[in-house]
Design a protein around this motif. Structure first.
Motif, PDB file in Angstrom:
ATOM      1  N   ASP A   1      23.439 -34.321  25.094  1.00 31.84           N
ATOM      2  CA  ASP A   1      24.519 -34.066  26.282  1.00 31.84           C
ATOM      3  C   ASP A   1      24.804 -32.478  26.247  1.00 31.84           C
ATOM      4  O   ASP A   1      24.689 -31.586  25.401  1.00 31.84           O
ATOM      5  CB  ASP A   1      25.886 -34.813  25.840  1.00 31.84           C
ATOM      6  N   CYS A   2      25.049 -31.855  27.304  1.00 30.91           N
ATOM      7  CA  CYS A   2      25.174 -30.567  27.541  1.00 30.91           C
ATOM      8  C   CYS A   2      26.681 -30.247  26.791  1.00 30.91           C
ATOM      9  O   CYS A   2      27.800 -31.022  27.332  1.00 30.91           O
ATOM     10  CB  CYS A   2      25.232 -30.357  28.976  1.00 30.91           C
ATOM     11  N   GLU A   3      26.913 -29.067  26.103  1.00 29.18           N
ATOM     12  CA  GLU A   3      28.041 -28.762  25.608  1.00 29.18           C
ATOM     13  C   GLU A   3      29.192 -28.646  26.720  1.00 29.18           C
ATOM     14  O   GLU A   3      30.368 -29.288  26.691  1.00 29.18           O
ATOM     15  CB  GLU A   3      27.868 -27.772  24.615  1.00 29.18           C
ATOM     16  N   ALA A   4      29.185 -27.495  27.568  1.00 27.69           N
ATOM     17  CA  ALA A   4      30.085 -27.232  28.346  1.00 27.69           C
ATOM     18  C   ALA A   4      30.518 -28.212  29.560  1.00 27.69           C
ATOM     19  O   ALA A   4      31.698 -28.599  29.722  1.00 27.69           O
ATOM     20  CB  ALA A   4      29.860 -25.990  29.201  1.00 27.69           C
TER      21      ALA A   4
ATOM     22  N   HIS B   1      33.817 -31.043  30.011  1.00 26.80           N
ATOM     23  CA  HIS B   1      32.695 -31.587  29.297  1.00 26.80           C
ATOM     24  C   HIS B   1      32.297 -33.095  29.996  1.00 26.80           C
ATOM     25  O   HIS B   1      31.157 -33.439  30.085  1.00 26.80           O
ATOM     26  CB  HIS B   1      32.910 -31.683  27.932  1.00 26.80           C
ATOM     27  N   ASN B   2      33.295 -34.006  30.483  1.00 24.85           N
ATOM     28  CA  ASN B   2      33.248 -35.352  30.717  1.00 24.85           C
ATOM     29  C   ASN B   2      33.006 -35.401  32.325  1.00 24.85           C
ATOM     30  O   ASN B   2      32.590 -36.333  32.670  1.00 24.85           O
ATOM     31  CB  ASN B   2      34.477 -36.091  30.114  1.00 24.85           C
TER      32      ASN B   2
ATOM     33  N   ASN C   1      41.838 -34.805  26.626  1.00 23.48           N
ATOM     34  CA  ASN C   1      43.036 -34.430  26.286  1.00 23.48           C
ATOM     35  C   ASN C   1      43.286 -32.778  26.536  1.00 23.48           C
ATOM     36  O   ASN C   1      44.345 -32.489  26.843  1.00 23.48           O
ATOM     37  CB  ASN C   1      43.350 -34.682  24.884  1.00 23.48           C
ATOM     38  N   THR C   2      41.912 -32.225  26.478  1.00 21.21           N
ATOM     39  CA  THR C   2      42.004 -30.719  26.611  1.00 21.21           C
ATOM     40  C   THR C   2      41.214 -30.213  27.935  1.00 21.21           C
ATOM     41  O   THR C   2      40.558 -31.194  28.500  1.00 21.21           O
ATOM     42  CB  THR C   2      41.517 -30.033  25.634  1.00 21.21           C
ATOM     43  N   MET C   3      41.362 -29.155  28.516  1.00 18.70           N
ATOM     44  CA  MET C   3      40.546 -28.642  29.658  1.00 18.70           C
ATOM     45  C   MET C   3      39.127 -28.709  29.225  1.00 18.70           C
ATOM     46  O   MET C   3      38.345 -28.979  29.947  1.00 18.70           O
ATOM     47  CB  MET C   3      41.037 -27.379  30.097  1.00 18.70           C
TER      48      MET C   3
ATOM     49  N   THR D   1      25.260 -25.496  29.633  1.00 15.65           N
ATOM     50  CA  THR D   1      26.095 -25.810  30.403  1.00 15.65           C
ATOM     51  C   THR D   1      25.741 -27.117  31.206  1.00 15.65           C
ATOM     52  O   THR D   1      26.433 -28.202  31.230  1.00 15.65           O
ATOM     53  CB  THR D   1      26.187 -24.817  31.642  1.00 15.65           C
ATOM     54  N   VAL D   2      24.559 -27.285  32.069  1.00 15.18           N
ATOM     55  CA  VAL D   2      24.161 -28.632  32.654  1.00 15.18           C
ATOM     56  C   VAL D   2      22.489 -28.738  32.676  1.00 15.18           C
ATOM     57  O   VAL D   2      22.211 -27.383  32.085  1.00 15.18           O
ATOM     58  CB  VAL D   2      24.766 -28.563  34.056  1.00 15.18           C
TER      59      VAL D   2
END
Ligand code: TXA
Ligand code: MG
Length: 345
Positions: A176-179, A298-299, A291-293, A37-38
Motif C-alpha cells: 500500500d502507498c504510504e502517503a 492514507h486511507n 484519527n490524524t490528518m 504517494t499513489v
C-alpha cells in the motif's frame, strides 16, 4: 491485452521482476508501479507512442500534462532547460520524496508529455521499487496516477488491477502507498514558487526552504456549492467514487447532529458515513477515516473505493480542517464531493 502482474515484497524487492518490467518500458510498453504517494502508470518519457498509449489506457484528456519520474539528479539534464534556484533548493530538501517541481522543459521533452506547455513536471520518488524500475529502464518515466481517468487515485495494488487489468502490459503489485495522496506539485517558474496541488509536503514545509512560497488561489479557496466556483475547472468532479459524497464540516457534536438528520432524510438510499471522530451512526456502512490528518490522507482513496464496492449510494464524510496535510485532504475530499460541503454548527 494480457496484463502481466509481478507481485513484489516491498521490503525485499525481486530484481528479476523489476528487470522484466524495465524491459517492457524500454520496448515502449506500459508498466504500473508503486510509489510512496499513489501508484503510477509509466512509459518511457522519450517514446512518443508509449506516452500516447498512457492517455489511451487511462481515458485521460491529452491536454492534462504528465509528471516525469527520475531515479537520480543526473537525469534532470535531459528534461530541464534550466533549473531555477527555488527548484534546486526544494529538490535538495525534499527529493527523493512526495514532491514534484515544475521547471522549464528541454527540447527533448515532447508536447505529448507536457500537454503543449513549455514546462515539465519532475519527480524523484523515494519508493525503492519505483527507483529500481526507473534506474533499470535507464530512462526517465512519464507517469500519471494509475487509475482510470475520473476514478480515485490507486493506493493499493488491488485498485490498479481493478482499473487497468487488460489495458496495460504489466503491473508491479507491491504494498500500500504510504502517503495515499498524490505529490505536492510546486511551480518554480514564476517569481515565487507556487503550490499547484497540495500534498504531504505542506506549505509550511515549503516555506521553511523558500519563505515567499504561496498556494495557488484555486487550491486555497476551495468553495462549497453554495458559493460560485472561482474557476471553471472547480465545477468538475475528480477523484470521484460512484457514490454521491457530501462533506460535513464542523465541531464533533454539530457534525453528528447534521449527519443524523441527513441519514434520516435519505432512508430511501443506501447511506454510508466516513468518520474522523468517535461519533456512531445508524447508516448501512460506517468507515473510519483515521484519527490524524496523515491517516485520513492514507486511507481516503481506499475508503472512497470501498463505499462503491459495498454499494453505498450516498456518503457523508466528517471532516475538520486542522493541521498537517489538511489542505491536501480537503482538496481531494471536496473534489470527490463535487464541492457539496455543509458547515455544521
Ligand atoms: O504523486 C504523484 O504525483 C503521482 C505519482 C504516480 O507520481 N502522479 C500523479 O500524476 O499524480 P497525475 O498525472 O495524476 O497528476 C499530475 C498533475 C496534474 O494535475 C497535472 O495537471 C500537473 O500535475 N502537471 C503536470 N505537468 C505540469 C506542468 N508542466 N505545469 C503544471 N501542472 C502540471
Ligand atoms: Mg491523477
Amino acid at each position: 491485452m494480457d496484463t502481466r502482474i509481478y507481485h513484489i515484497d516491498p521490503k525485499n524487492i525481486d530484481m528479476q521482476s523489476i528487470g522484466a518490467a524495465a524491459a517492457v518500458i524500454r520496448r515502449g510498453g506500459l508498466v504500473a508501479f508503486p510509489t510512496e504517494t499513489v501508484y503510477g502508470l509509466g512509459a518511457d518519457a522519450f517514446c512518443e507512442e508509449a506516452v500516447k498509449n498512457i492517455y489511451k489506457a487511462k481515458g485521460r484528456p491529452s491536454d492534462n500534462p504528465l509528471i516525469v519520474h527520475i531515479s537520480d539528479f543526473g537525469m534532470l539534464d535531459m528534461l530541464a532547460a534550466e533549473v531555477p534556484y527555488s527548484a534546486k533548493k526544494l529538490m535538495e530538501a525534499f527529493m527523493p520524496g512526495p514532491v514534484t517541481v515544475i521547471v522549464p522543459k528541454s527540447d527533448r521533452v515532447s508536447d505529448t508529455v507536457t500537454g503543449g506547455l513549455d514546462t515539465v513536471a519532475v519527480r524523484f520518488p523515494s519508493d525503492p521499487a519505483a527507483n529500481a524500475l526507473i534506474a533499470a529502464a535507464r530512462t526517465p518515466i512519464a507517469a500519471p496516477s494509475a487509475n482510470l481517468s475520473g476514478k480515485p487515485s490507486p493506493t493499493t495494488a488491488k485498485h490498479v488491477i481493478d482499473d487497468l487489468s487488460g489495458r496495460v502490459d504489466c503491473i508491479i503489485a507491491g504494498g500500500d502507498c504510504e502517503a495515499g495522496v498524490e505529490s505536492t506539485v510546486i511551480d518554480t517558474t514564476r517569481a515565487v514558487p507556487v503550490i499547484l496541488r497540495p500534498g504531504i509536503i505542506t506549505l509550511e514545509d515549503v516555506r521553511s526552504i523558500i519563505p515567499s512560497a504561496e498556494v495557488d488561489k484555486n487550491v486555497a479557496e476551495a468553495v462549497s456549492i453554495t458559493d460560485k466556483p472561482r474557476c471553471p475547472g472547480m465545477k468538475y468532479k475528480h477523484y470521484a467514487p460512484d457514490a454521491e459524497v457530501v462533506v460535513v464540516e464542523g465541531g464533533k457534536n454539530a457534525v453528528k447532529r447534521e449527519i443524523d438528520r441527513l441519514i434520516s432524510e435519505n432512508r430511501d438510499k443506501i447511506t454510508g458515513v466516513m468518520t474522523c471522530s468517535d461519533n456512531t451512526y445508524d447508516a448501512e456502512v460506517v468507515i473510519c477515516a483515521g484519527n490524524t490528518m496523515a491517516e485520513y490522507a492514507h486511507n481516503l482513496f481506499t475508503n472512497l473505493r470501498r463505499f462503491d464496492e459495498l454499494g453505498v449510494q450516498l456518503v457523508f464524510a466528517e471532516f475538520r480542517s486542522e493541521g498537517g496535510c489538511a489542505l491536501a485532504v480537503k482538496n481531494r475530499l471536496y473534489k470527490a464531493a463535487a464541492h457539496r460541503v455543509i458547515y455544521a454548527d
